[in-house]
Design a protein around this motif. Structure first.
Motif, PDB file in Angstrom:
ATOM      1  N   ALA A  73     -29.012   9.952   3.227  1.00  0.00           N
ATOM      2  CA  ALA A  73     -27.717  10.614   3.035  1.00  0.00           C
ATOM      3  C   ALA A  73     -27.589  11.833   3.937  1.00  0.00           C
ATOM      4  N   ALA A  74     -28.660  12.610   4.065  1.00  0.00           N
ATOM      5  CA  ALA A  74     -28.609  13.819   4.881  1.00  0.00           C
ATOM      6  C   ALA A  74     -28.432  13.485   6.361  1.00  0.00           C
ATOM      7  N   VAL A  75     -29.193  12.511   6.857  1.00  0.00           N
ATOM      8  CA  VAL A  75     -29.115  12.142   8.274  1.00  0.00           C
ATOM      9  C   VAL A  75     -27.733  11.584   8.625  1.00  0.00           C
ATOM     10  N   THR A  76     -27.251  10.647   7.823  1.00  0.00           N
ATOM     11  CA  THR A  76     -25.954  10.046   8.117  1.00  0.00           C
ATOM     12  C   THR A  76     -24.834  11.073   7.990  1.00  0.00           C
ATOM     13  N   CYS A  77     -24.933  11.977   7.016  1.00  0.00           N
ATOM     14  CA  CYS A  77     -23.903  12.992   6.819  1.00  0.00           C
ATOM     15  C   CYS A  77     -23.840  13.935   8.022  1.00  0.00           C
ATOM     16  N   VAL A  78     -24.981  14.456   8.433  1.00  0.00           N
ATOM     17  CA  VAL A  78     -25.011  15.401   9.551  1.00  0.00           C
ATOM     18  C   VAL A  78     -24.490  14.760  10.831  1.00  0.00           C
ATOM     19  N   LEU A  79     -24.947  13.557  11.128  1.00  0.00           N
ATOM     20  CA  LEU A  79     -24.524  12.896  12.355  1.00  0.00           C
ATOM     21  C   LEU A  79     -23.034  12.557  12.340  1.00  0.00           C
ATOM     22  N   LYS A  80     -22.508  12.135  11.203  1.00  0.00           N
ATOM     23  CA  LYS A  80     -21.076  11.834  11.125  1.00  0.00           C
ATOM     24  C   LYS A  80     -20.231  13.092  11.304  1.00  0.00           C
ATOM     25  N   VAL A  81     -20.701  14.213  10.773  1.00  0.00           N
ATOM     26  CA  VAL A  81     -19.971  15.469  10.934  1.00  0.00           C
ATOM     27  C   VAL A  81     -19.971  15.899  12.401  1.00  0.00           C
ATOM     28  N   VAL A  82     -21.146  15.902  13.030  1.00  0.00           N
ATOM     29  CA  VAL A  82     -21.258  16.377  14.411  1.00  0.00           C
ATOM     30  C   VAL A  82     -20.517  15.439  15.363  1.00  0.00           C
ATOM     31  N   LEU A  83     -20.815  14.142  15.289  1.00  0.00           N
ATOM     32  CA  LEU A  83     -20.181  13.194  16.199  1.00  0.00           C
ATOM     33  C   LEU A  83     -18.692  13.058  15.910  1.00  0.00           C
ATOM     34  N   GLY A  84     -18.314  13.088  14.630  1.00  0.00           N
ATOM     35  CA  GLY A  84     -16.900  12.993  14.288  1.00  0.00           C
ATOM     36  C   GLY A  84     -16.106  14.151  14.846  1.00  0.00           C
ATOM     37  N   LEU A  85     -16.668  15.370  14.773  1.00  0.00           N
ATOM     38  CA  LEU A  85     -15.989  16.540  15.328  1.00  0.00           C
ATOM     39  C   LEU A  85     -15.857  16.440  16.845  1.00  0.00           C
ATOM     40  N   ARG A 207     -12.162  23.407   9.067  1.00  0.00           N
ATOM     41  CA  ARG A 207     -13.088  23.416   7.927  1.00  0.00           C
ATOM     42  C   ARG A 207     -12.643  22.484   6.805  1.00  0.00           C
ATOM     43  N   PRO A 208     -11.346  22.400   6.440  1.00  0.00           N
ATOM     44  CA  PRO A 208     -10.967  21.422   5.399  1.00  0.00           C
ATOM     45  C   PRO A 208     -11.361  19.996   5.761  1.00  0.00           C
ATOM     46  N   ALA A 209     -11.192  19.623   7.043  1.00  0.00           N
ATOM     47  CA  ALA A 209     -11.611  18.288   7.477  1.00  0.00           C
ATOM     48  C   ALA A 209     -13.119  18.147   7.400  1.00  0.00           C
ATOM     49  N   THR A 210     -13.837  19.193   7.789  1.00  0.00           N
ATOM     50  CA  THR A 210     -15.300  19.163   7.718  1.00  0.00           C
ATOM     51  C   THR A 210     -15.774  18.988   6.287  1.00  0.00           C
ATOM     52  N   ASN A 211     -15.157  19.709   5.370  1.00  0.00           N
ATOM     53  CA  ASN A 211     -15.540  19.582   3.962  1.00  0.00           C
ATOM     54  C   ASN A 211     -15.318  18.164   3.454  1.00  0.00           C
ATOM     55  N   SER A 212     -14.201  17.560   3.830  1.00  0.00           N
ATOM     56  CA  SER A 212     -13.911  16.186   3.399  1.00  0.00           C
ATOM     57  C   SER A 212     -14.933  15.208   3.951  1.00  0.00           C
ATOM     58  N   VAL A 213     -15.282  15.359   5.227  1.00  0.00           N
ATOM     59  CA  VAL A 213     -16.250  14.454   5.851  1.00  0.00           C
ATOM     60  C   VAL A 213     -17.618  14.625   5.208  1.00  0.00           C
ATOM     61  N   ILE A 214     -18.025  15.863   4.947  1.00  0.00           N
ATOM     62  CA  ILE A 214     -19.334  16.111   4.333  1.00  0.00           C
ATOM     63  C   ILE A 214     -19.418  15.442   2.964  1.00  0.00           C
ATOM     64  N   ILE A 215     -18.408  15.655   2.130  1.00  0.00           N
ATOM     65  CA  ILE A 215     -18.438  15.097   0.781  1.00  0.00           C
ATOM     66  C   ILE A 215     -18.443  13.573   0.824  1.00  0.00           C
ATOM     67  N   LEU A 216     -17.544  12.982   1.606  1.00  0.00           N
ATOM     68  CA  LEU A 216     -17.451  11.518   1.655  1.00  0.00           C
ATOM     69  C   LEU A 216     -18.706  10.894   2.252  1.00  0.00           C
ATOM     70  N   ALA A 217     -19.216  11.487   3.335  1.00  0.00           N
ATOM     71  CA  ALA A 217     -20.399  10.921   3.991  1.00  0.00           C
ATOM     72  C   ALA A 217     -21.644  11.077   3.129  1.00  0.00           C
ATOM     73  N   PHE A 218     -21.776  12.223   2.463  1.00  0.00           N
ATOM     74  CA  PHE A 218     -22.968  12.464   1.639  1.00  0.00           C
ATOM     75  C   PHE A 218     -22.987  11.547   0.423  1.00  0.00           C
ATOM     76  N   ILE A 219     -21.851  11.429  -0.258  1.00  0.00           N
ATOM     77  CA  ILE A 219     -21.782  10.528  -1.415  1.00  0.00           C
ATOM     78  C   ILE A 219     -21.990   9.087  -0.972  1.00  0.00           C
ATOM     79  N   GLY A 220     -21.384   8.704   0.151  1.00  0.00           N
ATOM     80  CA  GLY A 220     -21.572   7.348   0.663  1.00  0.00           C
ATOM     81  C   GLY A 220     -23.021   7.051   0.993  1.00  0.00           C
ATOM     82  N   GLY A 221     -23.728   8.050   1.547  1.00  0.00           N
ATOM     83  CA  GLY A 221     -25.141   7.862   1.853  1.00  0.00           C
ATOM     84  C   GLY A 221     -25.993   7.732   0.605  1.00  0.00           C
ATOM     85  N   LEU A 222     -25.688   8.516  -0.420  1.00  0.00           N
ATOM     86  CA  LEU A 222     -26.453   8.436  -1.663  1.00  0.00           C
ATOM     87  C   LEU A 222     -26.255   7.091  -2.364  1.00  0.00           C
TER      88      LEU A 222
END
Length: 288
Positions: A73-85, A207-222
């Motif tokens: 979850a951590a790896v996929t979340c971080v990479l989706k945030v960085v690459l998505g931005l 930041r609102p977009a970042t927060n949305s991506v973090i929450i969705l990606a982290f929950i999806g990874g878990l």
């Protein structure tokens, strides 16, 4: 009576949605909690209390499953945030063929996860796969992507990022395009360069977009299961087992009550991690 009706009239419009929500979500949730304390089959059930939870926590691979789930979850979340931005910035800049490139980035999101898993399983074959064949043509000896315990989990995580980064990019594009043009004009007057535009305007105001991506990606990874199961089935050994795949193995073995208890534990695990994260990100967004 008429006054009460007028005061509650607007709530009647919520009634259909409330009924659907109760039937589809609340009732199955309550049933899951109940059947997690039973030994059940399709014909009968016996109440056994917390025995299923005790047995589930005695599962030998459970600690590995929790660790792998959090890492995944951590790896996929971080990479989706960085690459998505980065992709969001690129696809909202003044480049040609933006519509085509946006479609290419988003296309993997529309493909079946199982199909993606099977395709990459063949591409990552150690001797006949497209990836190692290409590396061999370049004089590089490629690893066993899914057979090496040290990189198997990360290999699956990278495939997950490839498939899901398009959705993160769309969220970032929406956030970047909503930034008022006055900020860019003020920066241009001050003589700011592209890096200052990115760091001082896009990053904080997205930041609102970042927060949305973090929450969705982290929950999806878990909660991830289907991609891991399609590519490795938890192997080699237990090195790519996630909590969801451990639960599925219990279902395969016919231990339905035990697997239901595992689902309840997964639900609580995701809630315990995701809800504080959501509150923290939401507080930071308000402070901004």
């Amino acid at each position: 009576m008429t006054k009460i009706f007028k005061n509650t009239y607007s709530y009647y419009f919520l009634l259909p949605a409330a009924i659907i929500y109760t039937i589809i979500f609340l009732v199955p949730t309550v049933m899951s909690f109940f059947f997690s304390m039973t030994r059940w089959s399709l014909q009968e059930w016996d109440f056994i209390g917390l025995e299923n939870f005790r047995m589930f926590f005695e599962e030998p691979s459970l600690i590995i499953g929790f660790k792998n789930t959090f890492i995944y979850a951590a790896v996929t979340c971080v990479l989706k945030v960085v690459l998505g931005l980065l992709l969001g910035v690129f696809l909202t800049s003044k480049i040609r063929s933006k519509g085509y490139l946006r479609s290419v980035i988003f296309f993997p999101t529309l493909v079946s996860t199982i199909a993606v898993g099977l395709a990459f399983s063949m591409m990552m074959h150690p001797s006949q796969g497209l990836i190692n064949t290409t590396l061999a043509w370049l004089g590089i000896n490629g690893p066993d992507w899914l057979g090496d315990p040290s990189i198997a989990l990360l290999s699956v995580a990278f495939v997950d990022v490839w498939k899901g980064v398009g959705f993160a990019t769309v969220i970032y594009m929406a956030g970047i395009l909503s930034i008022p043009a006055e900020y860019y004009e003020a920066l241009q007057i001050d003589g700011g360069n592209a890096f200052r535009k990115f760091w001082n305007i896009i990053v904080p105001l997205s930041r609102p977009a970042t927060n949305s991506v973090i929450i969705l990606a982290f929950i999806g990874g878990l909660r991830s299961f289907d991609l891991v199961w399609a590519m490795t089935k938890g192997g080699p050994g237990f090195t790519t087992d996630l909590i969801a795949s451990i639960i599925y193995k219990q279902y395969q073995g016919g231990f339905y009550g035990l697997a239901t208890a595992g689902n309840v534990i997964l639900f609580l695990f995701v809630s315990v991690l995701a809800f504080p994260l959501y509150m923290f990100l939401n507080r930071k967004e308000v402070d901004l």
